[in-house]
Design a protein around this motif. Structure first.
Motif, short mmCIF file in Angstrom:
data_model
loop_
_atom_site.label_atom_id
_atom_site.label_comp_id
_atom_site.label_asym_id
_atom_site.label_seq_id
_atom_site.Cartn_x
_atom_site.Cartn_y
_atom_site.Cartn_z
N LYS A 73 4.09 -5.91 43.29
CA LYS A 73 4.44 -7.23 44.46
C LYS A 73 3.52 -7.65 45.22
O LYS A 73 2.80 -8.63 45.02
CB LYS A 73 5.94 -7.28 44.50
CG LYS A 73 6.63 -6.76 44.95
CD LYS A 73 8.12 -6.72 45.35
CE LYS A 73 8.96 -7.23 44.75
NZ LYS A 73 10.51 -6.30 46.12
N ASN A 77 1.02 -11.65 43.98
CA ASN A 77 0.98 -12.37 44.89
C ASN A 77 -0.17 -13.01 45.78
O ASN A 77 -0.21 -13.01 47.27
CB ASN A 77 1.76 -11.91 46.27
CG ASN A 77 3.68 -11.57 45.70
OD1 ASN A 77 3.87 -13.31 45.45
ND2 ASN A 77 4.44 -11.37 45.55
N PRO A 91 3.27 -17.45 45.69
CA PRO A 91 4.40 -16.80 46.31
C PRO A 91 5.35 -15.66 45.07
O PRO A 91 5.74 -17.16 45.05
CB PRO A 91 4.22 -16.03 47.49
CG PRO A 91 3.85 -17.62 48.05
CD PRO A 91 2.72 -18.20 46.94
N TYR A 92 5.87 -14.78 44.51
CA TYR A 92 6.86 -14.64 43.89
C TYR A 92 7.46 -14.66 45.20
O TYR A 92 7.49 -13.29 45.28
CB TYR A 92 6.52 -14.14 42.95
CG TYR A 92 5.60 -15.12 41.44
CD1 TYR A 92 6.63 -15.29 40.73
CD2 TYR A 92 4.21 -14.73 41.51
CE1 TYR A 92 6.00 -16.19 39.25
CE2 TYR A 92 3.81 -15.30 41.08
CZ TYR A 92 4.52 -16.29 39.88
OH TYR A 92 3.43 -16.54 38.72
N ALA A 157 6.51 -11.65 50.42
CA ALA A 157 6.36 -11.40 48.93
C ALA A 157 6.22 -10.21 48.29
O ALA A 157 6.31 -9.98 47.47
CB ALA A 157 5.96 -12.75 48.59
#
Length: 160
Positions: A73, A77, A91-92, A157
């Motif tokens: 992550k 990100n 951002p995911y 995120a």
């Protein structure tokens, strides 16, 4: 289909499978596969087109992951550095009910260089690599100064 690398559109591509992130491998039970091909010479009328493979992924669930979910992550990100010197946050978020995140391991074959899609120094075979898959939601922002993009990165995120 338009392919992208880290959210930055760089080449038209063809994906296998067409409408899923990955498909069951025919060579090993429990293994998965995905392939990206770059469309160099399209032929939409009668086909086929010239579509050399850019990269192949063959992977399965990781019994003993190399990395943890938080590491992936953090990597995906980071703000992207654009060609114009600005940065963009994409951002995911993996916080929905069906995120289905999994740590993976497997082999990656990168073929290059193809019109800049895969830099020569990235070409090769990479074995027993760590990976991450899941259904996430990406929120895109307008380009901004890199210092501003870094300061505005959302800790949520990153899984913090």
């Amino acid at each position: 289909t338009v392919g992208s690398v880290e959210g930055t559109t760089i080449f038209p591509g063809s994906f296998e499978p067409d409408n899923d992130a990955f498909a069951p491998s025919s060579s090993k039970s429990g293994a998965l596969t995905a392939r990206v091909q770059q469309i160099i010479l399209p032929n939409p009328l009668s086909g086929p087109a010239v579509e050399p493979t850019v990269f192949d992924l063959n992977f399965e669930d990781a019994d003993a992951p190399i990395y943890n979910e938080r590491t992936f992550k953090a990597l995906i990100n980071q703000p992207l550095i654009l060609n114009n010197g600005l940065c963009q946050r994409n951002p995911y978020y993996f916080n929905e009910t069906f995120a289905d995140t999994k740590l993976r391991e497997g082999n990656v074959t990168v073929v290059g260089p193809l019109a800049g899609a895969a830099p020569r120094k990235l070409a090769g075979n990479f074995f027993n690599e760590g990976g991450f898959s899941g259904n996430g939601e990406m929120i895109g922002y307008n380009p901004e100064r890199c210092s501003v993009a870094a300061a505005r990165a959302d800790p949520a995120a990153f899984g913090l």
